[in-house]
Write a protein that holds these residues in place. Structure first.
Motif, mmCIF file in Angstrom:
data_model
loop_
_atom_site.group_PDB
_atom_site.id
_atom_site.type_symbol
_atom_site.label_atom_id
_atom_site.label_comp_id
_atom_site.label_asym_id
_atom_site.label_seq_id
_atom_site.Cartn_x
_atom_site.Cartn_y
_atom_site.Cartn_z
ATOM 1 N N VAL A 164 -37.991 21.673 -34.794
ATOM 2 C CA VAL A 164 -38.090 23.128 -34.702
ATOM 3 C C VAL A 164 -36.699 23.719 -34.426
ATOM 4 O O VAL A 164 -35.965 23.216 -33.565
ATOM 5 C CB VAL A 164 -39.070 23.532 -33.585
ATOM 6 N N GLN B 78 -39.877 26.434 -38.297
ATOM 7 C CA GLN B 78 -40.958 26.386 -37.321
ATOM 8 C C GLN B 78 -41.962 25.317 -37.729
ATOM 9 O O GLN B 78 -42.010 24.900 -38.886
ATOM 10 C CB GLN B 78 -41.637 27.757 -37.250
ATOM 11 N N PHE B 79 -42.771 24.898 -36.777
ATOM 12 C CA PHE B 79 -43.775 23.880 -37.051
ATOM 13 C C PHE B 79 -44.664 24.306 -38.227
ATOM 14 O O PHE B 79 -45.035 23.494 -39.066
ATOM 15 C CB PHE B 79 -44.619 23.639 -35.805
ATOM 16 N N SER C 247 -42.433 19.441 -33.628
ATOM 17 C CA SER C 247 -42.302 20.335 -32.462
ATOM 18 C C SER C 247 -41.764 19.582 -31.258
ATOM 19 O O SER C 247 -41.596 18.380 -31.285
ATOM 20 C CB SER C 247 -43.656 20.943 -32.139
#
Length: 124
Positions: free
Chosen positions: A14, A86-87, A124
């Motif tokens: 991330v 982002q995840f 993440s």
């Protein structure tokens, strides 16, 4: 048969960045809109970005300024620079050629030539 070939995917964390490339050796590369789409497991294909022959661009709402699409007309390559990953950005990213020479289409049905995709995994 002409093919589109994506590269540049991988496993990142991330906040990291990736640059995807789409090799598109098409005689009509300069004329048609090129796009990027993505598909996560269990979800429908989603529009990411597109660029037309006038370098006009369009992005999916989720991009929020994090991604940039560009094209190198001399080398027949379309790029997707992805920052602050982002995840939720995890998925298979495919490039595609639009059937249209004008506009910057976001609909899947407008695109008639697709690559097999490159996997992007954000941990993440």
């Amino acid at each position: 048969q002409v093919q589109l070939t994506e590269s540049g995917g991988g496993l990142v964390q991330v906040g990291d960045s990736l640059r995807l490339s789409c090799d598109a050796p098409l005689r009509t590369f300069r004329s048609y809109t090129m796009g990027w789409f993505r598909q996560a497991p269990g979800k429908e294909r989603e529009f990411v970005a597109a660029i037309n022959r006038n370098a006009e661009t369009k992005y999916g709402e989720f991009v929020k300024g994090r991604f940039t699409i560009s094209r190198d007309v001399e080398r027949y390559i379309v790029y997707l620079q992805m920052n602050r990953l982002q995840f939720e950005d995890t998925g298979v990213y495919c490039c595609a050629r639009s059937r249209l020479q004008s506009g910057v289409a976001a609909k899947v049905g407008v695109y008639d030539l697709w690559g097999e995709g490159t996997q992007v995994t954000v941990s993440s």
